[in-house]
Design a protein around this motif. Structure first.
Motif, short mmCIF file in Angstrom:
data_model
loop_
_atom_site.label_atom_id
_atom_site.label_comp_id
_atom_site.label_asym_id
_atom_site.label_seq_id
_atom_site.Cartn_x
_atom_site.Cartn_y
_atom_site.Cartn_z
N GLY A 51 21.43 1.34 2.15
CA GLY A 51 21.19 2.77 1.96
C GLY A 51 20.03 3.00 1.03
N PHE A 52 19.19 4.01 1.34
CA PHE A 52 18.12 4.39 0.40
C PHE A 52 17.84 5.87 0.55
CE2 PHE A 52 15.68 3.38 4.21
CZ PHE A 52 14.66 4.33 4.24
N ARG A 53 17.41 6.47 -0.58
CA ARG A 53 17.11 7.90 -0.57
C ARG A 53 15.61 8.07 -0.71
NH1 ARG A 53 20.61 9.59 -4.28
NH2 ARG A 53 22.23 10.08 -2.76
N ALA A 54 15.01 8.78 0.27
CA ALA A 54 13.57 9.05 0.25
C ALA A 54 13.35 10.46 -0.26
CB ALA A 54 13.00 8.90 1.66
N ASN A 55 12.50 10.58 -1.30
CA ASN A 55 12.24 11.90 -1.90
C ASN A 55 10.79 12.28 -1.63
OD1 ASN A 55 14.81 12.22 -3.09
ND2 ASN A 55 14.24 10.72 -4.62
N HIS A 100 6.62 5.87 4.09
CA HIS A 100 5.27 6.13 3.60
C HIS A 100 5.39 7.10 2.42
CE1 HIS A 100 3.34 4.35 7.24
NE2 HIS A 100 4.47 4.74 7.81
N LYS A 101 5.23 6.59 1.21
CA LYS A 101 5.46 7.41 0.02
C LYS A 101 4.43 8.53 -0.12
CE LYS A 101 7.84 3.99 -2.83
NZ LYS A 101 7.81 3.24 -4.10
N ASN A 102 3.18 8.23 0.28
CA ASN A 102 2.13 9.23 0.10
C ASN A 102 2.28 10.40 1.07
OD1 ASN A 102 0.95 7.87 -1.97
ND2 ASN A 102 -0.51 6.77 -0.71
N THR A 103 2.61 10.10 2.32
CA THR A 103 2.68 11.15 3.35
C THR A 103 4.08 11.73 3.51
OG1 THR A 103 3.05 9.47 5.05
CG2 THR A 103 0.76 10.13 4.63
N HIS A 150 0.82 -1.21 0.00
CA HIS A 150 0.00 0.00 0.00
C HIS A 150 0.86 1.27 0.00
CE1 HIS A 150 -2.66 -3.18 1.08
NE2 HIS A 150 -2.35 -3.18 2.37
N HIS A 151 1.81 1.37 -0.90
CA HIS A 151 2.70 2.54 -1.00
C HIS A 151 3.55 2.74 0.26
CE1 HIS A 151 1.01 3.81 -4.81
NE2 HIS A 151 -0.19 3.59 -4.30
N ILE A 152 3.75 1.65 0.99
CA ILE A 152 4.62 1.70 2.17
C ILE A 152 5.76 0.71 1.93
CG2 ILE A 152 4.81 1.28 4.66
CD1 ILE A 152 1.79 1.83 4.84
N CYS A 153 7.00 1.19 2.04
CA CYS A 153 8.18 0.33 1.90
C CYS A 153 8.76 0.06 3.29
CB CYS A 153 9.24 1.00 1.03
SG CYS A 153 8.69 1.28 -0.66
N ILE A 154 8.93 -1.21 3.62
CA ILE A 154 9.48 -1.60 4.92
C ILE A 154 10.78 -2.35 4.67
CG2 ILE A 154 9.07 -2.81 7.10
CD1 ILE A 154 6.03 -2.68 6.33
N ILE A 155 11.86 -1.89 5.27
CA ILE A 155 13.17 -2.52 5.07
C ILE A 155 13.85 -2.70 6.43
CG2 ILE A 155 14.45 -0.36 4.69
CD1 ILE A 155 15.89 -1.98 2.36
N HIS A 192 10.66 6.47 15.86
CA HIS A 192 11.12 7.79 15.42
C HIS A 192 10.44 8.13 14.09
CE1 HIS A 192 14.50 7.62 18.31
NE2 HIS A 192 14.56 6.34 17.97
N GLU A 193 10.02 9.39 13.93
CA GLU A 193 9.43 9.85 12.67
C GLU A 193 10.32 10.91 12.05
OE1 GLU A 193 5.44 11.19 12.56
OE2 GLU A 193 4.58 9.28 13.24
N VAL A 194 10.56 10.81 10.75
CA VAL A 194 11.37 11.79 10.02
C VAL A 194 10.59 12.24 8.79
CG1 VAL A 194 13.55 12.25 8.83
CG2 VAL A 194 13.51 10.66 10.77
N SER A 195 10.38 13.56 8.65
CA SER A 195 9.71 14.09 7.46
C SER A 195 10.73 14.14 6.31
CB SER A 195 9.19 15.50 7.75
OG SER A 195 8.73 16.09 6.54
N VAL A 196 10.32 13.66 5.16
CA VAL A 196 11.23 13.63 4.01
C VAL A 196 10.69 14.51 2.89
CG1 VAL A 196 12.29 11.43 4.54
CG2 VAL A 196 10.17 11.45 3.22
#
Length: 865
Positions: A861-865, A740-743, A666-671, A787-791
């Motif tokens: 490593g991953f980059r969240a845009n 969370h790609k949408n938010t 559901h547009h959520i990536c978990i790693i 922890h929450e981080v805004s991207v």
């Protein structure tokens, strides 16, 4: 008779040439007809005619080549890549046999394009690169090929290589005889797209300004409008809405002046509407979106109409006009026509509207539909990937089959050639025998001539002999006269000899007198010899006395020698006894040696048994490695969801106690990065448990929040290992990130291991809870921190185990340390992910040198845009 045969031969040649001319004219006419059909897109007819012409043209190489090229292009036009490839490969083989570099370049390029169109980009690059190597002198060829090469590199996510190709294209444009602005614009525009692929939107915007400048310089309004639209998109993404609005408005004005089709202008209007929505100017937003909707409805594309209606619904939702929001949203759902992407977005909007109006049951239903359509999209993508993979396999199989057929043809051709060579060889042997026969006849003739010459020589010699006999008879008469003269001379000599004899007698008499005197002297010498004999006898008597004295002395020495002999015999006896003792010891040693050899044989048997067991164990561990590797998520699945990511994984042993886990829902990536207790086989068992339990928690229990996942994982590990009943303290250190790609939110949690993220050129560390997963538990419940981080800004995250920083190495053989590891990540975080992976690998390899790896190493490593 000869004139008659010659006339028949000439007639035959005339008929043959006439038939040949008719055949070639027919084949050329058919090829021309097929080419015209191909150019008019009448592909089936072109194939039908070319197939008829295929066998006819076999004996006419140039026309046969044209025929195969028409078939290759016609099948390619129909989308039948397999049949097209068959003919292209045959053409390439002929080009290579003829060593026609220009044709090889063209055919390689066409095969590369065929693979590219079929989505098989790895194979496309092989042929396109081959063509590029051939294009040594022609810059136009190089430019065209570089465009295609860069396109395939982008599709394979080889972004660094794609940028390099575009830079090479720019270099060619700058060094052209006249400045090639068109290709310069193409290269720079695509460099913007690659930077967008890499998530470097600031860099993309910077390069896009250059695109705008080039388009203005060229006075190319269409390209300028595209560049301004691109600039607007980048500004929108980076939150620079006023700049984005300015670019979109200028682009729309240009499109109006150019009177572009409404389907092109409506896209710009939609983007302007979205920018006004971001600026919270909802009235202007709705106005532009409704203007775009009118244009879209004229086009009649239901998918685009539905998407625009849903966008208008979201604006009305922001305006809290829920009635109009629901109205436009329902239109979007009804017009979606089973398009999963539109339905997913529209149902998400529906769930938001229902939630805002307090209709929570309807909100839940809409959200469930949204999730279901999301799963359907994933399934569609999987099916698409399977279809692409099948197409790739079919093409590669076709290539193998064609190459095998060509090899078979070559073998048959070689067999024919061999038969011809054998026939030629036999012909040469016949000719050689004929020559030898001619030589033998010539030899016999020569011998007859030689005989005649010999007979003539004999006759000449016979005549010469007769002349010599006559000469000898004359010389004989002369000799008789000479003999008589010699007889007279001999008489005179005899008189002289008589006189000489008298003189000799007188001489002998004188000699006799001298002999008598000599005998007198001898008698005197005998008297002297007799006196000398007496003296010798006296000397011998004295010698005898001396010998007797010497004998007596020898007797005494003999007695002494006898005594010494006895002593020697006694010593020999002792030596014999020692020898017997040595022989006895030797026998004992021999027995001991036999026992040692027997033990060696036993040890060899044991060694063989151990080696056999070791091989079985090694085979089992290697098989376990295959199982563990299959368990790990594929690079493709991670890159599909997170295009900008890497996994650097270096196990210490064959199998590893470290593992990584990934899911997209559901547009959520978990790693997750997992460090299990132990290394090798024990650690691998724990990693299998971690993988299965994470699948259970995320997929079956639908738990997506990192802290809750860790909490559930801890409980299930303790339960699986019965740690409440046994003394087992095995467990694992885990870090988890949920994107969370949408938010645009990334949630993180860590058990023992921290998480590092870099945002706005600042490095941050999310501390982990100092509690492992599993093992001894004294507290009532193990609760982990979320922890929450805004991207909203591009942010790079790193999950890792402790293997990298704990590795010993360097000149002083010390640990790498977490401080150095953080500094290394900060140095490389802006580089492409593929390059970051390589830097990490080379850094740890150089740090270790020849030292042993002490632990499993894992960095994600991953980059969240």
């Amino acid at each position: 008779m000869k004139k008659f045969l010659f006339t028949i031969f000439v007639c035959f040649l005339v008929v043959f040439e006439s038939l040949y001319a008719q055949d070639i004219l027919q084949i050329q006419a058919l090829n021309k007809q097929a080419m015209e059909l191909l150019q008019n897109k009448k592909l089936d007819q072109a194939i039908e005619i070319s197939k008829k012409n295929f066998e006819l043209s076999v004996n006419f190489p140039e026309e046969h080549l044209k025929n195969m090229l028409i078939l290759a292009k016609a099948y390619r036009g129909k989308g039948d890549a397999s049949n097209s490839l068959k003919y292209y490969l045959q053409i390439l083989k002929i080009d290579e046999d003829l060593k026609d570099d220009r044709s090889i370049l063209d055919t390689d390029a066409e095969i590369g394009t065929l693979y590219q169109e079929s989505g098989v980009h790895k194979k496309a690059l092989v042929y396109l690169n081959n063509a590029y190597k051939q294009s040594t002198a022609n810059n136009n060829d190089k430019k065209t090929l570089l465009k295609q090469i860069a396109l395939s590199q982008r599709q394979l996510k080889q972004y660094a290589r794609a940028l390099s190709s575009y830079e090479e294209l720019l270099n060619l444009c700058q060094h052209s005889a006249s400045l090639d602005l068109q290709n310069t614009l193409y290269a720079v525009r695509n460099m913007v797209e690659v930077q967008k692929d890499l998530g470097k939107y600031e860099k993309a915007m910077e390069i896009n300004r250059r695109v705008i400048e080039i388009a203005r310089q060229m006075k190319d309004s269409t390209s300028l409008a595209v560049a301004l639209n691109n600039g607007g998109f980048l500004g929108k993404y980076l939150g620079k809405n006023p700049e984005a609005l300015q670019d979109f408005r200028e682009a729309f004005d240009i499109e109006q002046k150019l009177k572009l089709p409404e389907k092109d202008r409506m896209v710009t209007l939609v983007n302007i509407g979205i920018i006004y929505q971001n600026l919270k100017d909802y009235e202007n937003s709705v106005a532009f979106l409704l203007q775009a909707l009118k244009m879209i409805e004229k086009e009649g594309n239901n998918k685009t109409i539905a998407s625009t209606n849903n966008l208008i619904a979201t604006v009305y939702l922001s305006m809290q006009d829920y009635s109009l929001a629901e109205n436009y949203n329902q239109k979007a759902i009804s017009l979606a026509n089973n398009d999963f992407e539109v339905l997913e977005s529209a149902n998400f909007t529906a769930s938001q509207i229902a939630r805002r109006t307090g209709n929570f049951r309807q909100a839940l239903t809409a959200y469930e539909k949204y999730a279901a359509y999301g799963d359907s999209i994933l399934k569609q993508r999987d099916l698409q990937r399977e279809a692409e993979l099948e197409a790739q396999i079919n093409l590669e199989q076709t290539e193998k089959e064609v190459k095998l057929l060509m090899v078979d043809k070559e073998i048959k051709a070689l067999a024919v050639e061999k038969y011809q060579l054998q026939a030629e060889k036999k012909e040469q042997e016949v000719q050689l025998l004929k020559k030898q026969n001619d030589l033998e006849i010539a030899g016999l003739r020569q011998k007859e001539l030689d005989k005649e010459r010999v007979l003539q020589d004999l006759l000449l010699k016979q005549q010469q002999n007769q002349a010599e006999v006559r000469e000898q008879e004359i010389s004989g008469l002369q000799k008789d006269k000479h003999i008589q003269e010699l007889a007279l001379q001999q008489g005179e000599l005899q008189k002289k000899e008589g006189l000489q004899k008298i003189e000799l007698l007188n001489t002998q008499k004188a000699s006799l007198e001298q002999a008598q005197k000599y005998q007198e002297e001898l008698r005197k010498q005998d008297a002297v010899k007799q006196r000398f004999t007496y003296l010798v006898a006296a000397s011998l008597s004295l010698l005898l006395i001396f010998m007797i004295f010497a004998y007596r002395r020898n007797q005494k020495q003999a007695k002494l020698l006898a005594v010494q002999k006895d002593k020697i015999e006694l010593a020999n006896t002792a030596l014999l006894q020692t020898q017997e003792e040595i022989l006895a010891q030797s026998e004992h040693l021999k027995q001991a040696n036999e026992e040692i050899l027997a033990k060696n044989d036993s040890l060899e048997d044991q060694k063989r048994i151990i080696e056999h067991k070791n091989k079985n164990i090694t085979d089992s561990i290697n098989y376990a490695k295959r199982i563990q590797t299959a368990m790990l998520p594929s690079d493709e699945s991670i890159l599909e969801a997170l295009p900008e990511s890497f996994v650097f994984f270096r196990p210490r042993d064959v199998v590893s106690g470290d593992c990584y886990w990934f899911a997209e829902k559901h547009h959520i990536c978990i790693i997750a990065a997992v460090d299990c207790t132990g290394h090798g086989v024990p650690g691998a068992f724990m990693s299998m448990i971690a993988n299965d339990l994470l699948n259970l928690i995320v997929h079956d229990k639908e738990v997506h929040r990192p802290d809750l996942i860790l909490n559930q994982l801890h409980k299930l590990v303790r339960k699986a290992l019965k740690q409440g009943e046994t003394n087992s303290k095995d467990g694992m250190d885990v870090t988890i990130s949920t994107y969370h790609k949408n938010t645009k939110i990334v949630e993180c949690a860590g058990a023992m291991n921290p998480i590092i993220y870099i945002q706005n050129n600042e490095l941050h560390t999310l501390k982990a809870d100092k509690m492992p997963i599993g093992g001894e538990q004294k507290e009532m419940e193990r609760i982990f921190t979320n922890h929450e981080v805004s991207v909203a800004e591009p942010t790079t995250f790193y999950l890792f185990t402790d293997g990298f920083q704990d590795q010993f190495g360097g000149a002083e053989n010390r640990k790498y340390m977490i401080k150095n590891f953080r500094e290394l990540l900060f140095e490389i975080y802006q580089k492409p992910m593929e390059e970051q992976h390589d830097i990490l690998e080379n850094t740890i390899k150089n740090w270790m040198g020849k030292k042993h790896q002490i632990d499993d190493i894992l960095v994600i490593g991953f980059r969240a845009n």
